[in-house]
Design a protein around this motif. Structure first.
Motif, PDB file in Angstrom:
ATOM      1  N   PRO A 175       0.796  -1.166  -0.016  1.00 42.44           N
ATOM      2  CA  PRO A 175       0.093   0.095   0.096  1.00 42.44           C
ATOM      3  C   PRO A 175       0.845   1.457   0.106  1.00 42.44           C
ATOM      4  O   PRO A 175       0.390   2.414  -0.376  1.00 42.44           O
ATOM      5  CB  PRO A 175      -0.795  -0.192   1.168  1.00 42.44           C
ATOM      6  CG  PRO A 175      -0.486  -1.102   2.063  1.00 42.44           C
ATOM      7  CD  PRO A 175       0.503  -2.014   1.210  1.00 42.44           C
ATOM      8  N   TRP A 176       2.141   1.136   0.419  1.00 38.63           N
ATOM      9  CA  TRP A 176       3.003   2.460   0.450  1.00 38.63           C
ATOM     10  C   TRP A 176       3.535   2.505  -0.915  1.00 38.63           C
ATOM     11  O   TRP A 176       4.294   3.693  -1.004  1.00 38.63           O
ATOM     12  CB  TRP A 176       3.878   2.265   1.572  1.00 38.63           C
ATOM     13  CG  TRP A 176       4.769   0.975   1.490  1.00 38.63           C
ATOM     14  CD1 TRP A 176       4.505   0.049   2.409  1.00 38.63           C
ATOM     15  CD2 TRP A 176       5.857   0.715   0.819  1.00 38.63           C
ATOM     16  NE1 TRP A 176       5.456  -1.186   1.913  1.00 38.63           N
ATOM     17  CE2 TRP A 176       6.196  -0.682   0.995  1.00 38.63           C
ATOM     18  CE3 TRP A 176       6.498   1.363  -0.251  1.00 38.63           C
ATOM     19  CZ2 TRP A 176       7.243  -1.086   0.180  1.00 38.63           C
ATOM     20  CZ3 TRP A 176       7.623   0.727  -0.904  1.00 38.63           C
ATOM     21  CH2 TRP A 176       7.884  -0.292  -0.385  1.00 38.63           C
ATOM     22  N   CYS A 177       3.525   1.848  -1.751  1.00 36.07           N
ATOM     23  CA  CYS A 177       4.159   1.900  -3.027  1.00 36.07           C
ATOM     24  C   CYS A 177       3.469   2.657  -4.009  1.00 36.07           C
ATOM     25  O   CYS A 177       2.300   1.945  -4.525  1.00 36.07           O
ATOM     26  CB  CYS A 177       4.525   0.513  -3.632  1.00 36.07           C
ATOM     27  SG  CYS A 177       4.978   0.073  -5.161  1.00 36.07           S
ATOM     28  N   ASN A 178       3.793   3.817  -4.559  1.00 37.90           N
ATOM     29  CA  ASN A 178       3.197   4.373  -5.487  1.00 37.90           C
ATOM     30  C   ASN A 178       2.950   3.835  -6.814  1.00 37.90           C
ATOM     31  O   ASN A 178       1.819   3.885  -7.388  1.00 37.90           O
ATOM     32  CB  ASN A 178       3.734   5.949  -5.657  1.00 37.90           C
ATOM     33  CG  ASN A 178       3.204   6.962  -4.417  1.00 37.90           C
ATOM     34  OD1 ASN A 178       2.374   6.648  -3.802  1.00 37.90           O
ATOM     35  ND2 ASN A 178       3.950   7.686  -4.202  1.00 37.90           N
ATOM     36  N   PRO A 179       3.920   3.098  -7.453  1.00 37.65           N
ATOM     37  CA  PRO A 179       3.706   2.623  -8.680  1.00 37.65           C
ATOM     38  C   PRO A 179       2.579   1.268  -8.403  1.00 37.65           C
ATOM     39  O   PRO A 179       1.937   1.157  -9.279  1.00 37.65           O
ATOM     40  CB  PRO A 179       5.027   1.977  -8.913  1.00 37.65           C
ATOM     41  CG  PRO A 179       6.057   2.891  -8.340  1.00 37.65           C
ATOM     42  CD  PRO A 179       5.401   3.328  -7.213  1.00 37.65           C
ATOM     43  N   CYS A 180       2.595   0.799  -7.500  1.00 36.59           N
ATOM     44  CA  CYS A 180       1.842  -0.361  -7.021  1.00 36.59           C
ATOM     45  C   CYS A 180       0.376   0.120  -7.212  1.00 36.59           C
ATOM     46  O   CYS A 180      -0.770  -0.437  -7.396  1.00 36.59           O
ATOM     47  CB  CYS A 180       1.955  -1.045  -5.802  1.00 36.59           C
ATOM     48  SG  CYS A 180       3.640  -1.836  -5.477  1.00 36.59           S
ATOM     49  N   VAL A 181       0.170   1.249  -6.228  1.00 38.42           N
ATOM     50  CA  VAL A 181      -1.343   1.955  -6.264  1.00 38.42           C
ATOM     51  C   VAL A 181      -1.699   2.385  -7.554  1.00 38.42           C
ATOM     52  O   VAL A 181      -2.795   2.236  -7.934  1.00 38.42           O
ATOM     53  CB  VAL A 181      -1.317   3.071  -5.029  1.00 38.42           C
ATOM     54  CG1 VAL A 181      -2.677   3.851  -5.306  1.00 38.42           C
ATOM     55  CG2 VAL A 181      -0.922   2.472  -3.869  1.00 38.42           C
ATOM     56  N   GLY A 182      -0.847   2.893  -8.269  1.00 43.13           N
ATOM     57  CA  GLY A 182      -1.067   3.451  -9.635  1.00 43.13           C
ATOM     58  C   GLY A 182      -1.462   2.234 -10.699  1.00 43.13           C
ATOM     59  O   GLY A 182      -2.225   2.415 -11.671  1.00 43.13           O
ATOM     60  N   PHE A 183      -1.001   1.127 -10.302  1.00 45.22           N
ATOM     61  CA  PHE A 183      -0.887  -0.056 -11.318  1.00 45.22           C
ATOM     62  C   PHE A 183      -2.449  -0.931 -11.036  1.00 45.22           C
ATOM     63  O   PHE A 183      -2.843  -1.289 -11.787  1.00 45.22           O
ATOM     64  CB  PHE A 183       0.195  -0.872 -11.195  1.00 45.22           C
ATOM     65  CG  PHE A 183       0.062  -2.414 -12.078  1.00 45.22           C
ATOM     66  CD1 PHE A 183       0.150  -2.082 -13.481  1.00 45.22           C
ATOM     67  CD2 PHE A 183      -0.011  -3.445 -11.648  1.00 45.22           C
ATOM     68  CE1 PHE A 183      -0.050  -3.316 -14.283  1.00 45.22           C
ATOM     69  CE2 PHE A 183       0.033  -4.753 -12.361  1.00 45.22           C
ATOM     70  CZ  PHE A 183       0.007  -4.587 -13.734  1.00 45.22           C
ATOM     71  N   ALA A 184      -2.924  -0.610  -9.834  1.00 49.89           N
ATOM     72  CA  ALA A 184      -4.039  -1.402  -9.378  1.00 49.89           C
ATOM     73  C   ALA A 184      -5.294  -1.245 -10.179  1.00 49.89           C
ATOM     74  O   ALA A 184      -5.779  -2.287 -10.458  1.00 49.89           O
ATOM     75  CB  ALA A 184      -4.429  -0.887  -7.964  1.00 49.89           C
ATOM     76  N   PRO A 185      -5.868   0.014 -10.578  1.00 46.20           N
ATOM     77  CA  PRO A 185      -6.714   0.035 -11.693  1.00 46.20           C
ATOM     78  C   PRO A 185      -6.391  -0.542 -12.877  1.00 46.20           C
ATOM     79  O   PRO A 185      -7.294  -1.058 -13.479  1.00 46.20           O
ATOM     80  CB  PRO A 185      -6.811   1.465 -11.890  1.00 46.20           C
ATOM     81  CG  PRO A 185      -6.355   2.068 -10.805  1.00 46.20           C
ATOM     82  CD  PRO A 185      -5.230   1.503 -10.362  1.00 46.20           C
ATOM     83  N   VAL A 186      -5.257  -0.741 -13.632  1.00 42.40           N
ATOM     84  CA  VAL A 186      -4.934  -1.484 -14.602  1.00 42.40           C
ATOM     85  C   VAL A 186      -5.075  -3.044 -14.472  1.00 42.40           C
ATOM     86  O   VAL A 186      -5.717  -3.694 -15.237  1.00 42.40           O
ATOM     87  CB  VAL A 186      -3.658  -0.907 -15.027  1.00 42.40           C
ATOM     88  CG1 VAL A 186      -2.836  -1.838 -16.182  1.00 42.40           C
ATOM     89  CG2 VAL A 186      -3.251   0.289 -15.500  1.00 42.40           C
TER      90      VAL A 186
END
Length: 144
Positions: A65-76
């Motif tokens: 949850p602290w990883c910005n690329p992870c959070v941005g990739f979630a909708p994809v």
């Protein structure tokens, strides 16, 4: 009969699923939506090994949850899961919560996405991708 609990990706309800029935596309007891298809499901140490027994290929997103690329990739990841409904099972594993699974998969960076079929690794990619590139990579990985 062994079971595992799985949180419904649609309503959030917790369901007990017999491991022997994973391949039968179980539905949520509360909202009747599919438990394991159409949306990414939460992978935990309790359900992961049962999910691996699926007849379908499995795409796992290791994230935090602290990883910005992870959070941005979630909708994809969620959009692509909807596009592959019934063909591929999508799983998200929070590496902060499920450190043992992250260690088992030797996760060194996140996001890391792995594709497995019959428990065998088909392909792995590190980093977030735009939707079109992720779909292209996934189709290529599934054809191996």
């Amino acid at each position: 009969m062994s079971t595992f609990n799985s949180r419904c990706p649609h309503c959030g309800g917790v369901n007990r699923v017999p491991t022997e029935r994973v391949c039968e596309s179980p539905s949520c007891g509360k909202c009747q939506e599919p438990l394991l298809d159409g949306k990414p499901i939460e992978g935990t140490s309790l359900n992961y090994h049962a999910i691996l027994k699926s007849d379908l290929p499995i795409v796992i997103d290791f994230w935090a949850p602290w990883c910005n690329p992870c959070v941005g990739f979630a909708p994809v990841f969620e959009d692509v899961a909807a596009n592959f409904k019934g063909q591929v099972r999508f799983v998200k594993i929070n590496t902060e919560v499920e450190q043992q699974l992250a260690s088992e998969h030797q996760i060194r960076s996140i996001p890391t996405v792995k594709v497995l079929k019959n428990g065998q690794l088909l392909d792995v990619i590190n980093g977030a991708l735009p939707k079109s590139q992720f779909e292209q990579w996934l189709r290529s990985a599934l054809s191996k």
